[in-house]
Design an enzyme around this catalytic site. Structure first.
Site, PDB file in Angstrom:
ATOM      1  N   LYS A 159      60.804  90.106  14.267  1.00  0.00           N
ATOM      2  CA  LYS A 159      60.191  91.361  14.724  1.00  0.00           C
ATOM      3  C   LYS A 159      58.777  91.476  14.151  1.00  0.00           C
ATOM      4  CE  LYS A 159      64.082  92.822  16.653  1.00  0.00           C
ATOM      5  NZ  LYS A 159      64.250  92.815  18.119  1.00  0.00           N
ATOM      6  N   SER A 200      63.266  89.940  23.074  1.00  0.00           N
ATOM      7  CA  SER A 200      62.780  91.118  22.353  1.00  0.00           C
ATOM      8  C   SER A 200      61.340  91.008  21.863  1.00  0.00           C
ATOM      9  CB  SER A 200      63.689  91.409  21.152  1.00  0.00           C
ATOM     10  OG  SER A 200      63.558  90.411  20.163  1.00  0.00           O
TER      11      SER A 200
END
Length: 239
Positions: A127, A59
């Site tokens: 993230k 990701s």
């Protein structure tokens, strides 16, 4: 006469050399002390300053690759501020991005606990911060760029050829929260996945463990933690 004999005996005892400790015993004692000190220091560092984590997914490519080991600065947030463009590790307290827990041995668990091995727990997620509290984050302008407080963002860290987002959203980040996206947007379940919920997919700042500081493994990927603040330099403060 007895007094003289007692004095001679006492003098003999004083002059008698002490028995030296065997070198192997001394070595083992010093080794144990060093190991204990190393464990204590490692635990203190892991608890208050730096902590290692393992990257399990795609990701955050290309910034962070699968199997990368990273070190996280635990002083941010807190002593240091979190800013737009920072790459952070946070605890998934709401099980939004939960995945099967990897299998670890008791030895691995012990090493993770004292800070000598990277944390592989699936409830920690990495993230990039796109929006801070009060920011309006929306997708997208006519050129397909994400806007923060009306300012379009050119994102050099995106996976090559990747669109900033294929889904539309318009959110205002709640107080005490941040809004997060992965760099590999098509392979990232991030704040967009929960944009229609009450907190609009934002993550509480108190869930943030720290900001990524460096990639430490593999050796050929040694470098920074991926923070890119420059693309957000022209973003105005929220209304």
């Amino acid at each position: 006469m007895s007094t003289a004999e007692d004095s001679a005996e006492a003098s003999g005892q004083e002059q008698r050399p002490e028995k030296k400790r065997h070198w192997a015993v001394s070595f083992l004692i010093e080794l144990v002390v060093i190991v204990v000190m190393a464990v204590v220091i490692s635990f203190i560092i892991k608890t208050f300053l730096l902590r290692a984590f393992y990257i399990p997914s795609e990701s955050m490519q290309p910034t962070l690759e699968v199997d990368d080991r990273i070190v996280v600065n635990l002083l941010a947030p807190g002593v240091m501020d979190i800013q737009r463009g920072d790459v952070v590790v946070f605890e998934d307290t709401r099980s939004w991005w939960g995945s099967p827990e990897p299998q670890t041995s008791s030895v691995q668990e012990a090493l993770i606990f004292i800070g000598l091995a990277p944390d592989t727990s699936s409830h920690y997620v990495v993230k990039r911060v796109i929006g801070l509290e009060g920011d309006e984050v929306e997708c997208c302008d006519d050129d397909g760029r994400i806007l923060v407080n009306g300012e379009p963002i050119d994102e050099p860290y995106l996976f090559p050829g990747m669109e900033p987002s294929t889904s539309s959203f318009d959110v205002t980040v709640p107080e005490g929260h941040v809004w997060l996206l992965g760099d590999n947007r098509s392979a990232s379940a991030d704040s967009r996945s929960h944009a229609d919920e009450p907190d609009q997919g934002a993550v509480p700042e108190e869930d943030i463990i720290g900001r990524t500081l460096s990639i430490v493994w593999p050796v050929d990927r040694w470098g920074g933690g991926g923070t890119e603040r420059d693309p957000f330099d022209t973003v105005p403060e929220p209304q």
